[in-house]
Design a protein around this motif. Structure first.
Motif, PDB file in Angstrom:
ATOM      1  N   ARG A 153     -83.314 -15.242   7.542  1.00  0.00           N
ATOM      2  CA  ARG A 153     -82.970 -13.825   7.598  1.00  0.00           C
ATOM      3  C   ARG A 153     -81.701 -13.668   8.712  1.00  0.00           C
ATOM      4  NH1 ARG A 153     -88.749 -11.094   8.172  1.00  0.00           N
ATOM      5  NH2 ARG A 153     -89.546 -11.806   6.241  1.00  0.00           N
ATOM      6  N   VAL A 154     -80.611 -13.241   8.178  1.00  0.00           N
ATOM      7  CA  VAL A 154     -79.339 -13.090   9.061  1.00  0.00           C
ATOM      8  C   VAL A 154     -79.426 -12.209  10.252  1.00  0.00           C
ATOM      9  CG1 VAL A 154     -77.110 -12.546   8.884  1.00  0.00           C
ATOM     10  CG2 VAL A 154     -77.963 -13.555   6.970  1.00  0.00           C
ATOM     11  N   ASN A 155     -80.084 -11.177   9.934  1.00  0.00           N
ATOM     12  CA  ASN A 155     -80.159  -9.989  10.918  1.00  0.00           C
ATOM     13  C   ASN A 155     -81.229 -10.292  12.330  1.00  0.00           C
ATOM     14  OD1 ASN A 155     -78.506  -8.314   9.601  1.00  0.00           O
ATOM     15  ND2 ASN A 155     -79.904  -7.244   8.409  1.00  0.00           N
ATOM     16  N   GLU A 156     -82.115 -11.054  11.928  1.00  0.00           N
ATOM     17  CA  GLU A 156     -82.923 -11.694  12.902  1.00  0.00           C
ATOM     18  C   GLU A 156     -82.337 -12.775  13.652  1.00  0.00           C
ATOM     19  OE1 GLU A 156     -86.555 -13.342  11.070  1.00  0.00           O
ATOM     20  OE2 GLU A 156     -87.329 -11.359  10.698  1.00  0.00           O
ATOM     21  N   ALA A 157     -81.517 -13.484  13.116  1.00  0.00           N
ATOM     22  CA  ALA A 157     -80.909 -14.613  13.632  1.00  0.00           C
ATOM     23  C   ALA A 157     -80.029 -13.667  14.747  1.00  0.00           C
ATOM     24  CB  ALA A 157     -80.474 -15.467  12.911  1.00  0.00           C
ATOM     25  N   LEU A 158     -79.439 -12.764  14.280  1.00  0.00           N
ATOM     26  CA  LEU A 158     -78.275 -12.206  15.102  1.00  0.00           C
ATOM     27  C   LEU A 158     -78.941 -11.328  16.255  1.00  0.00           C
ATOM     28  CD1 LEU A 158     -75.655 -10.639  12.516  1.00  0.00           C
ATOM     29  CD2 LEU A 158     -75.149 -12.253  14.330  1.00  0.00           C
ATOM     30  N   GLU A 159     -80.101 -10.908  16.064  1.00  0.00           N
ATOM     31  CA  GLU A 159     -80.822  -9.955  17.128  1.00  0.00           C
ATOM     32  C   GLU A 159     -81.486 -10.676  18.155  1.00  0.00           C
ATOM     33  OE1 GLU A 159     -83.804  -7.721  15.339  1.00  0.00           O
ATOM     34  OE2 GLU A 159     -84.900  -7.283  17.625  1.00  0.00           O
ATOM     35  N   ILE A 160     -81.994 -11.980  18.014  1.00  0.00           N
ATOM     36  CA  ILE A 160     -82.725 -12.645  18.766  1.00  0.00           C
ATOM     37  C   ILE A 160     -81.974 -13.944  19.421  1.00  0.00           C
ATOM     38  CG2 ILE A 160     -84.169 -13.920  17.263  1.00  0.00           C
ATOM     39  CD1 ILE A 160     -85.650 -12.535  20.458  1.00  0.00           C
ATOM     40  N   CYS A 161     -81.209 -14.602  18.606  1.00  0.00           N
ATOM     41  CA  CYS A 161     -80.556 -15.890  18.817  1.00  0.00           C
ATOM     42  C   CYS A 161     -79.423 -15.704  20.095  1.00  0.00           C
ATOM     43  CB  CYS A 161     -80.113 -16.636  17.800  1.00  0.00           C
ATOM     44  SG  CYS A 161     -81.512 -16.968  16.770  1.00  0.00           S
ATOM     45  N   ARG A 172     -73.091 -13.504  19.743  1.00  0.00           N
ATOM     46  CA  ARG A 172     -72.116 -12.068  19.990  1.00  0.00           C
ATOM     47  C   ARG A 172     -70.656 -12.243  19.528  1.00  0.00           C
ATOM     48  NH1 ARG A 172     -69.897 -14.587  24.855  1.00  0.00           N
ATOM     49  NH2 ARG A 172     -71.567 -15.966  25.560  1.00  0.00           N
ATOM     50  N   ASN A 173     -70.281 -13.395  19.098  1.00  0.00           N
ATOM     51  CA  ASN A 173     -68.965 -13.346  18.378  1.00  0.00           C
ATOM     52  C   ASN A 173     -68.981 -13.180  16.759  1.00  0.00           C
ATOM     53  OD1 ASN A 173     -68.282 -13.907  21.122  1.00  0.00           O
ATOM     54  ND2 ASN A 173     -68.126 -16.083  20.724  1.00  0.00           N
ATOM     55  N   ILE A 174     -70.045 -12.864  16.081  1.00  0.00           N
ATOM     56  CA  ILE A 174     -69.972 -13.029  14.773  1.00  0.00           C
ATOM     57  C   ILE A 174     -70.744 -11.872  14.125  1.00  0.00           C
ATOM     58  CG2 ILE A 174     -72.095 -14.398  14.615  1.00  0.00           C
ATOM     59  CD1 ILE A 174     -70.190 -16.045  12.451  1.00  0.00           C
ATOM     60  N   ASP A 175     -70.335 -11.343  13.105  1.00  0.00           N
ATOM     61  CA  ASP A 175     -71.221 -10.357  12.484  1.00  0.00           C
ATOM     62  C   ASP A 175     -71.966 -10.907  11.180  1.00  0.00           C
ATOM     63  OD1 ASP A 175     -69.484 -10.813  10.532  1.00  0.00           O
ATOM     64  OD2 ASP A 175     -68.454  -8.498  10.773  1.00  0.00           O
ATOM     65  N   ALA A 176     -72.901  -9.969  10.672  1.00  0.00           N
ATOM     66  CA  ALA A 176     -73.591 -10.194   9.518  1.00  0.00           C
ATOM     67  C   ALA A 176     -72.857 -11.042   8.303  1.00  0.00           C
ATOM     68  CB  ALA A 176     -74.408  -9.378   9.012  1.00  0.00           C
ATOM     69  N   HIS A 177     -71.902 -10.061   8.127  1.00  0.00           N
ATOM     70  CA  HIS A 177     -70.961 -10.578   6.816  1.00  0.00           C
ATOM     71  C   HIS A 177     -70.567 -11.879   6.894  1.00  0.00           C
ATOM     72  CE1 HIS A 177     -67.487  -9.353   4.042  1.00  0.00           C
ATOM     73  NE2 HIS A 177     -68.324 -10.235   3.434  1.00  0.00           N
ATOM     74  N   GLU A 178     -69.886 -12.398   8.126  1.00  0.00           N
ATOM     75  CA  GLU A 178     -69.465 -13.668   8.404  1.00  0.00           C
ATOM     76  C   GLU A 178     -70.508 -14.670   8.235  1.00  0.00           C
ATOM     77  OE1 GLU A 178     -66.349 -14.826   8.777  1.00  0.00           O
ATOM     78  OE2 GLU A 178     -66.004 -12.949   8.152  1.00  0.00           O
TER      79      GLU A 178
END
Ligand SMILES: Nc1ncnc2c1ncn2[C@@H]1O[C@H](COP(=O)(O)OP(=O)(O)O)[C@@H](O)[C@H]1O
Ligand SMILES: [Mg+2]
Lengths: 533, 327
Positions: free
Chosen positions: A220-228, A246-252
């Motif tokens: 899950r992309v959003n989870e990865a972004l939230e916690i990692c 912090r340097n990347i967004d979900a789309h990328e």
């Protein structure tokens, strides 16, 4: 008896770990299975006080990499370093002695024992056979650890009565009680509700603050972004890259995850005939239609369908594109009667039908080929040809139930030739074949049934690139030549774009959009997947 | 060097035969056992009367073991065997006594066995009770049935059943030939028909078989039912081969003998593998083993059972070789 550290555990782990110290380094790891390279020259490191995500689709090699780190698999190539020292793990026992604990995708606890007993027996009492079980002392010890990390747990509750998140926390507590410094979490959140995920993330943040290193596997992309803090993206066994969250967004990230295949691998169709096929959507009634289907999950991992409507016309290839957990498999299984439909209807040539089992579906000419080849598709005790004709065996009988071996063999040979299946003979057991050829055997199974609709659930997962292209071409030709409708459930956008006439995008059990695959832009599809509309 | 060649070649062929033919698992031990028996007690063992006794004792066991095989091949188990066999025997005995009509008695016995099997099949497929539990219930219920209908009494003097012992001078009893014909019928069913194919498939990967659109529940139901019919015939043979008498506790524990015959016959408890004639050979091995022990003077049942247990362990270990672990 001394509890916890002290006696036998973690002889090699230093008492104090500093933030950013590299706890674990896996260098250039390769792990092969018959017919597939599950992990292909991947380098991965984990620092103290860090959550390092491993993101990838099904079959990307995430679990395999963790199993290498934990000593379950021995790598075919590559090196492991713990605290800068080179190590060889012969079994998970060795990994545990180095303070590494894997928390499995499937919860591996003893459900009839209490949380305390589980933590003690699987954790710090591990391998201390015959030692006395000192309940009060143990309880104090564990409560102490839990409060240190701010984890709330009812230690006297039976594990079977705990929620999924609590079970996961019991496993984490087990690791903590052994003084593990490195936690490997394999898709802990898949069966959890959003609330439970929050709870687990809270605990993970506290562990991180105490300088543990956590490898966190997710799709899950959003989870990865939230916690990692950092995310390593895997795809088909390869490492796509490691990025700072912090340097990347979900789309990328989604783009990295999906990668981009060479167009000769995925673009198996030409578009000259698309108008003819699409004309049927105006002129004919749909072969099969799902109308506002709502399902009730029968297990925590099943995704509920929320008001799903999908149509498939005669001879049409329809793709349902979505990441893991979107509910594609559930959609497919609804058509063979394996989900619990609470409202909505299924129509077959406009006629409302009730499908209660795969056998019912087959009578209507609907055939489903499962994503999980090994557990749901292949019959390992059967020969190649018996695997091919299991769904159409009645066509190969002489009288009553007697199988006509000659007819069977002729059909089998025909399929081997048509699908270019590499096998020493029709009569070897099917596990002897490579992944790609096994998948072709399943495709042959569908072709032999003369079904009118074939549902392919992730037909190219876990097979090598050459076989991928071949299977896609086969599906396309088969549909066009026989006029069979295909419902393609896929998590690869390129597969959908290269094969389908129409594409539905799915997420969280909902259909988010529908496209006609004509001059369709890849990014348009991805945006719908990521942002909804 | 030169003389070594053909020998290793023979050995290789032998190993190849053993690995590629499932029937080799019980066939080779059976031949070895026969050879050993002949060597140990040639005059007794090869005496025509002794051969007839062995064939007689093998008959009922081979029938029930073949029935049990159907359950085990589907990765299930049937524990109702002994009680079902006793129930059918008892009912046949009562009917024979009261009507003197052997044909009717045999038909009713087989019908009762079929009914028991159908009930087992229904419990497993409709109520989704594990076959172990469903047939465990059958084990107690049908034993009670025997005790009730017999009033706890032994029925003896059923000399009508001697037709199954006729051998017309060949020392091969008719009952054995009948059982052999039935077992060969099951063999053909298992190897030549869709039904047999589905049974093996269910044992190998039931989920896949179901997803492939096979009506697995129907197959399971029919398999348990057929197994019951075989127990019914096994009950009839029990009377014929067991001194023309039935007592309320006869055939007790026979489920274990049936399972042992299957395991020795190469039918893996994990399901999906094994030769359909294996249980017949397994039953023969068990029978000959007991026979030769008696001839050697080991007459005590307890001591015999120890040998049986050891053979069982050896057979089971050979079946699971290569697995990482078992339960
Ligand atoms: N024990 C195994 N034997 C053979 N193939 C395997 C085994 N475990 C995994 N694979 C294959 O390796 C690939 C990667 O699997 P896995 O690591 O489980 O992926 P992920 O966890 O990312 O979904 C898949 O193609 C899978 O089929
Ligand atoms: Mg995984």
């Amino acid at each position: 008896m001394e509890i916890g550290r002290g006696s036998s555990t973690t002889a090699l782990s230093p008492q104090i770990t500093e933030k950013d110290q590299v706890l674990l380094l896996a260098k250039d790891i390769v792990k092969k299975f018959p017919g597939v390279v599950a992990v292909n020259h991947v380098t991965y490191d984990l620092k103290a006080g860090e959550i390092h995500g491993l993101l990838g689709q099904n079959g990307a090699g995430k679990s395999t990499l963790l199993k290498v780190l934990y000593g379950i698999h021995r790598p075919d190539h590559g090196e492991l370093y713990v605290y800068g020292r080179k190590v060889f793990f012969k079994s998970p026992r060795d990994a545990r002695e180095h303070g590494i604990i894997l928390v499995h995708q499937e919860v591996t606890l003893m459900p009839h024992l209490t949380a305390l007993e589980n933590i003690a027996l699987l954790g710090f009492m591990w391998r201390k056979w015959g030692a006395r079980f000192k309940k009060t002392k143990f309880k104090l010890y564990i409560e102490d650890i839990l409060s240190k990390f701010g984890i709330e747990l009812d230690l006297d509750a039976k594990v079977r009565d705990l929620s999924v998140a609590e079970k996961m926390l019991v496993q984490v507590a087990t690791a903590l009680s052994m003084d593990a410094r490195i936690l490997l979490l394999d898709e802990p959140t898949s069966p959890m509700s959003p609330k439970e995920v929050e709870r687990l993330f809270d605990a993970m943040k506290r562990l991180k603050a105490r300088n543990l290193g956590i490898a966190f596997v997710t799709h899950r992309v959003n989870e990865a972004l939230e916690i990692c803090d950092r995310i390593t993206v895997l795809r088909n066994g390869f490492k796509v890259g490691t990025v700072e969250s912090r340097n990347i967004d979900a789309h990328e990230l989604v783009k990295m995850m999906l990668g981009r295949e060479a167009s000769e691998v995925y673009m198996v169709r030409d578009f000259s005939d698309i108008d003819k096929v699409l004309a049927r959507t105006r002129e004919e009634v749909p072969l099969i239609e799902l109308r506002n289907i709502v399902t009730k999950p029968q297990s925590p991992v099943e995704v509920p369908l929320k008001n799903v409507s999908v149509k498939v016309y005669r001879g049409e290839i329809v793709a349902v594109f979505g990441l893991v957990g979107a509910g594609k498999t559930e959609l497919g299984k609804t058509l063979i009667g394996l989900t619990k439909v609470v409202s909505g209807e299924i129509r077959y040539m406009e006629r409302r039908v009730k499908i209660k089992s795969p056998a019912d579906a087959l009578r209507l000419g609907i055939m489903y080929l499962p994503e999980d080849r090994r557990s749901e598709g292949l019959i390992p005790g059967f020969t190649v040809v018996a695997n091919m004709d299991i769904s159409s065996l009645k066509e190969y009988t002489k009288w009553f139930m007697v199988i006509d071996r000659r007819k069977e063999e002729a059909a089998g040979n025909d399929m081997v030739k048509k699908l270019n299946i590499v096998t020493p003979s029709l009569y070897v057991k099917v596990p002897k074949l490579s992944g790609g050829n096994q998948q072709k055997v399943l495709v042959a199974r569908a072709m032999l049934t003369k079904a009118r609709l074939v549902i392919f659930d992730e037909p190219t997962i876990g097979i090598d690139v050459g076989a991928k292209a071949e299977i896609r071409r086969l599906i396309y030709r088969y549909s066009r030549e026989q006029g069979v409708s295909v419902l393609l459930l896929t998590s690869e956008v390129d597969e959908a774009l290269g094969l389908a006439d129409r594409i539905y995008v799915m997420r969280d059990g909902r259909i988010l959009g529908e496209f006609i695959n004509k001059n369709l832009d890849r990014d348009t599809v991805l945006k719908v997947l990521v942002y909804g509309k | 060097m030169g003389s070594e060649e053909p020998r290793t070649n023979f050995l290789r062929k032998f190993v190849e035969f053993y690995q590629t033919h499932e029937i080799a698992k019980p066939l080779i031990p059976l031949l070895l056992l026969i050879a050993a028996s002949v060597a140990l007690a040639p005059h007794y063992f090869l005496a025509p009367m002794n051969i007839k006794v062995i064939l007689m004792q093998t008959t009922p066991l081979a029938l029930i073991a073949t029935g049990e095989m159907l359950a085990i091949l589907m990765a299930g188990i049937d524990l109702s065997v002994g009680s079902t066999q006793a129930a059918t025997a008892m009912l046949a005995a009562i009917i024979t006594k009261s009507t003197g009509n052997l044909g009717l008695a045999v038909a009713v016995a087989i019908a009762l066995g079929t009914l028991v099997g159908a009930i087992n099949g229904t419990l497993v497929t409709k109520l989704k009770i594990y076959s172990f539990v469903a047939t465990l219930a059958g084990l107690v219920i049908w034993r009670s049935f025997v005790i009730i209908v017999s009033g706890g009494r032994l029925i003896y003097g059923l000399s009508e059943y001697s037709v199954f012992l006729n051998d017309y001078g060949t020392y091969i009893p008719m009952g054995f030939l009948l059982a052999l014909a039935v077992i060969i019928g099951v063999y053909l069913l298992m190897t030549k028909t869709t039904f047999g194919r589905y049974i093996y498939g269910i044992g190998s990967n039931e989920e896949a078989v179901r997803l492939a659109g096979v009506r697995a529940d129907l197959v399971k139901f029919l398999a348990f039912t057929l197994a019951g019919a075989l127990y019914g015939l096994g009950g009839v043979m029990l009377i014929a081969m067991g001194g023309f008498a039935v007592d309320p506790w006869s055939a007790q524990g026979n489920e274990l003998n049936a399972i042992a015959s299957c395991v020795i016959g190469g039918i893996a408890l994990t399901g999906g593998t094994g030769h359909p004639l294996g249980p017949l050979l397994g039953a023969a091995i068990l029978t000959i083993l007991t026979n030769i022990l008696v001839l050697l003077g080991v007459t005590e049942l307890a001591t015999q059972q120890i040998f049986v247990g050891i053979v069982l362990i050896a057979a089971a270990a050979s079946l699971t070789r290569g697995l990482r672990y078992v339960k």
